[in-house]
Design a protein around this motif. Structure first.
Motif, PDB file in Angstrom:
ATOM      1  N   TYR A  96       0.826  -1.205   0.000  1.00 12.68           N
ATOM      2  CA  TYR A  96       0.000   0.000   0.000  1.00 12.68           C
ATOM      3  C   TYR A  96       0.863   1.260   0.000  1.00 12.68           C
ATOM      4  O   TYR A  96       0.478   2.275  -0.569  1.00 12.68           O
ATOM      5  N   GLY A  97       2.034   1.188   0.601  1.00 11.86           N
ATOM      6  CA  GLY A  97       2.903   2.362   0.677  1.00 11.86           C
ATOM      7  C   GLY A  97       3.189   2.965  -0.686  1.00 11.86           C
ATOM      8  O   GLY A  97       3.188   4.190  -0.844  1.00 11.86           O
ATOM      9  N   GLY A  98       3.418   2.134  -1.687  1.00  9.04           N
ATOM     10  CA  GLY A  98       3.663   2.650  -3.033  1.00  9.04           C
ATOM     11  C   GLY A  98       2.450   3.351  -3.606  1.00  9.04           C
ATOM     12  O   GLY A  98       2.551   4.412  -4.232  1.00  9.04           O
ATOM     13  N   VAL A  99       1.279   2.770  -3.387  1.00 12.63           N
ATOM     14  CA  VAL A  99       0.035   3.375  -3.859  1.00 12.63           C
ATOM     15  C   VAL A  99      -0.192   4.710  -3.146  1.00 12.63           C
ATOM     16  O   VAL A  99      -0.579   5.707  -3.766  1.00 12.63           O
ATOM     17  N   TYR A 100       0.087   4.751  -1.850  1.00 16.94           N
ATOM     18  CA  TYR A 100      -0.075   5.980  -1.076  1.00 16.94           C
ATOM     19  C   TYR A 100       0.817   7.102  -1.607  1.00 16.94           C
ATOM     20  O   TYR A 100       0.393   8.251  -1.717  1.00 16.94           O
ATOM     21  N   ILE A 101       2.040   6.772  -1.954  1.00 15.27           N
ATOM     22  CA  ILE A 101       2.961   7.789  -2.456  1.00 15.27           C
ATOM     23  C   ILE A 101       2.456   8.364  -3.778  1.00 15.27           C
ATOM     24  O   ILE A 101       2.453   9.586  -3.976  1.00 15.27           O
ATOM     25  N   VAL A 102       2.007   7.505  -4.678  1.00 16.35           N
ATOM     26  CA  VAL A 102       1.462   7.987  -5.947  1.00 16.35           C
ATOM     27  C   VAL A 102       0.228   8.857  -5.696  1.00 16.35           C
ATOM     28  O   VAL A 102       0.070   9.932  -6.286  1.00 16.35           O
ATOM     29  N   ALA A 103      -0.653   8.411  -4.804  1.00 14.76           N
ATOM     30  CA  ALA A 103      -1.854   9.194  -4.486  1.00 14.76           C
ATOM     31  C   ALA A 103      -1.483  10.536  -3.857  1.00 14.76           C
ATOM     32  O   ALA A 103      -2.139  11.555  -4.123  1.00 14.76           O
ATOM     33  N   SER A 104      -0.434  10.561  -3.061  1.00 21.78           N
ATOM     34  CA  SER A 104       0.005  11.816  -2.439  1.00 21.78           C
ATOM     35  C   SER A 104       0.503  12.812  -3.477  1.00 21.78           C
ATOM     36  O   SER A 104       0.246  14.017  -3.380  1.00 21.78           O
ATOM     37  N   VAL A 105       1.216  12.308  -4.476  1.00 24.60           N
ATOM     38  CA  VAL A 105       1.686  13.189  -5.555  1.00 24.60           C
ATOM     39  C   VAL A 105       0.486  13.714  -6.354  1.00 24.60           C
ATOM     40  O   VAL A 105       0.448  14.893  -6.721  1.00 24.60           O
ATOM     41  N   LEU A 106      -0.508  12.871  -6.591  1.00 29.32           N
ATOM     42  CA  LEU A 106      -1.728  13.336  -7.267  1.00 29.32           C
ATOM     43  C   LEU A 106      -2.456  14.388  -6.418  1.00 29.32           C
ATOM     44  O   LEU A 106      -2.967  15.374  -6.956  1.00 29.32           O
ATOM     45  N   TRP A 107      -2.514  14.174  -5.115  1.00 33.55           N
ATOM     46  CA  TRP A 107      -3.134  15.149  -4.205  1.00 33.55           C
ATOM     47  C   TRP A 107      -2.402  16.489  -4.304  1.00 33.55           C
ATOM     48  O   TRP A 107      -3.023  17.547  -4.380  1.00 33.55           O
ATOM     49  N   LEU A 108      -1.071  16.435  -4.282  1.00 35.12           N
ATOM     50  CA  LEU A 108      -0.243  17.632  -4.416  1.00 35.12           C
ATOM     51  C   LEU A 108      -0.641  18.418  -5.655  1.00 35.12           C
ATOM     52  O   LEU A 108      -0.798  19.641  -5.612  1.00 35.12           O
ATOM     53  N   TRP A 109      -0.827  17.699  -6.755  1.00 32.98           N
ATOM     54  CA  TRP A 109      -1.126  18.327  -8.030  1.00 32.98           C
ATOM     55  C   TRP A 109      -2.581  18.793  -8.120  1.00 32.98           C
ATOM     56  O   TRP A 109      -2.858  19.941  -8.455  1.00 32.98           O
ATOM     57  N   LEU A 110      -3.533  17.903  -7.782  1.00 31.41           N
ATOM     58  CA  LEU A 110      -4.940  18.187  -8.023  1.00 31.41           C
ATOM     59  C   LEU A 110      -5.612  19.011  -6.926  1.00 31.41           C
ATOM     60  O   LEU A 110      -6.523  19.792  -7.208  1.00 31.41           O
ATOM     61  N   VAL A 111      -5.201  18.832  -5.685  1.00 29.58           N
ATOM     62  CA  VAL A 111      -5.848  19.540  -4.578  1.00 29.58           C
ATOM     63  C   VAL A 111      -5.055  20.778  -4.162  1.00 29.58           C
ATOM     64  O   VAL A 111      -5.612  21.847  -3.940  1.00 29.58           O
ATOM     65  N   GLU A 112      -3.738  20.622  -4.076  1.00 30.83           N
ATOM     66  CA  GLU A 112      -2.901  21.734  -3.627  1.00 30.83           C
ATOM     67  C   GLU A 112      -2.371  22.589  -4.779  1.00 30.83           C
ATOM     68  O   GLU A 112      -1.653  23.563  -4.555  1.00 30.83           O
ATOM     69  N   ASN A 113      -2.742  22.231  -6.000  1.00 33.02           N
ATOM     70  CA  ASN A 113      -2.357  22.991  -7.195  1.00 33.02           C
ATOM     71  C   ASN A 113      -0.855  23.239  -7.302  1.00 33.02           C
ATOM     72  O   ASN A 113      -0.415  24.309  -7.707  1.00 33.02           O
ATOM     73  N   THR A 114      -0.076  22.235  -6.921  1.00 33.17           N
ATOM     74  CA  THR A 114       1.376  22.295  -7.059  1.00 33.17           C
ATOM     75  C   THR A 114       1.781  21.182  -8.008  1.00 33.17           C
ATOM     76  O   THR A 114       1.597  20.004  -7.697  1.00 33.17           O
ATOM     77  N   ARG A 115       2.312  21.573  -9.149  1.00 33.53           N
ATOM     78  CA  ARG A 115       2.671  20.572 -10.154  1.00 33.53           C
ATOM     79  C   ARG A 115       3.876  19.760  -9.695  1.00 33.53           C
ATOM     80  O   ARG A 115       4.903  20.317  -9.306  1.00 33.53           O
ATOM     81  N   PRO A 116       3.751  18.428  -9.718  1.00 33.66           N
ATOM     82  CA  PRO A 116       4.882  17.581  -9.331  1.00 33.66           C
ATOM     83  C   PRO A 116       6.054  17.792 -10.291  1.00 33.66           C
ATOM     84  O   PRO A 116       5.859  17.971 -11.494  1.00 33.66           O
ATOM     85  N   ASP A 117       7.268  17.737  -9.736  1.00 37.34           N
ATOM     86  CA  ASP A 117       8.437  17.857 -10.599  1.00 37.34           C
ATOM     87  C   ASP A 117       8.938  16.461 -10.976  1.00 37.34           C
ATOM     88  O   ASP A 117       8.357  15.447 -10.583  1.00 37.34           O
ATOM     89  N   ARG A 118      10.015  16.410 -11.740  1.00 40.00           N
ATOM     90  CA  ARG A 118      10.512  15.116 -12.209  1.00 40.00           C
ATOM     91  C   ARG A 118      10.943  14.219 -11.066  1.00 40.00           C
ATOM     92  O   ARG A 118      10.868  13.000 -11.163  1.00 40.00           O
ATOM     93  N   TRP A 119      11.378  14.792  -9.954  1.00 42.96           N
ATOM     94  CA  TRP A 119      11.801  14.000  -8.800  1.00 42.96           C
ATOM     95  C   TRP A 119      10.602  13.380  -8.105  1.00 42.96           C
ATOM     96  O   TRP A 119      10.658  12.237  -7.650  1.00 42.96           O
ATOM     97  N   ASP A 120       9.519  14.136  -8.012  1.00 45.60           N
ATOM     98  CA  ASP A 120       8.276  13.588  -7.455  1.00 45.60           C
ATOM     99  C   ASP A 120       7.795  12.413  -8.289  1.00 45.60           C
ATOM    100  O   ASP A 120       7.453  11.346  -7.762  1.00 45.60           O
ATOM    101  N   LEU A 121       7.767  12.610  -9.603  1.00 43.11           N
ATOM    102  CA  LEU A 121       7.234  11.586 -10.500  1.00 43.11           C
ATOM    103  C   LEU A 121       8.123  10.344 -10.567  1.00 43.11           C
ATOM    104  O   LEU A 121       7.618   9.223 -10.533  1.00 43.11           O
ATOM    105  N   SER A 122       9.431  10.542 -10.660  1.00 45.76           N
ATOM    106  CA  SER A 122      10.308   9.373 -10.735  1.00 45.76           C
ATOM    107  C   SER A 122      10.319   8.607  -9.410  1.00 45.76           C
ATOM    108  O   SER A 122      10.312   7.368  -9.391  1.00 45.76           O
ATOM    109  N   GLY A 123      10.298   9.310  -8.293  1.00 40.83           N
ATOM    110  CA  GLY A 123      10.239   8.635  -6.995  1.00 40.83           C
ATOM    111  C   GLY A 123       8.956   7.854  -6.814  1.00 40.83           C
ATOM    112  O   GLY A 123       8.964   6.713  -6.331  1.00 40.83           O
TER     113      GLY A 123
END
Length: 106
Positions: free
Chosen positions: A62-89
């Motif tokens: 679940y930890g991997g799924v949570y991390i991906v969901a957190s990056v989506l939350w960052l982008w969709l809810v907090e309006n902060t576009r993930p950078d390449r480090w967020d996406l690759s991690g």
């Protein structure tokens, strides 16, 4: 079913934690804690729906799924576009979660 349980758990956990964040860090009303607690209880219950012989394996995958969901939350809810480090991690973590979930077991 596993993917749906993980996705729902991730949304519930992030929403519950965000409610606490909003209260403690953003100065929102303590009433935010009520839906936050309900959301965190929903998160825990959803993880019990995953068919696994070990809770730790379920939580680790679940930890991997949570991390991906957190990056989506960052982008969709907090309006902060993930950078390449967020996406690759996040991608690396999701591969790890897949290995944990789908690895051959005796």
């Amino acid at each position: 079913m596993t993917l749906l349980a993980y996705a729902g758990a991730a949304l519930a956990e992030i929403a519950g934690c965000f409610a606490f964040w909003a209260w403690a860090r953003l100065g929102q009303s303590p009433l935010w804690l009520i839906p936050g607690l309900v959301s965190l209880a929903l998160f825990a219950w959803l993880l019990t729906l995953v068919d696994s012989d070990a809770a730790g394996r379920t939580f680790a995958a679940y930890g991997g799924v949570y991390i991906v969901a957190s990056v989506l939350w960052l982008w969709l809810v907090e309006n902060t576009r993930p950078d390449r480090w967020d996406l690759s991690g996040a991608a690396i973590c999701l591969v790890g979660a897949g290995i944990i979930l789908m690895g051959p077991r005796p």
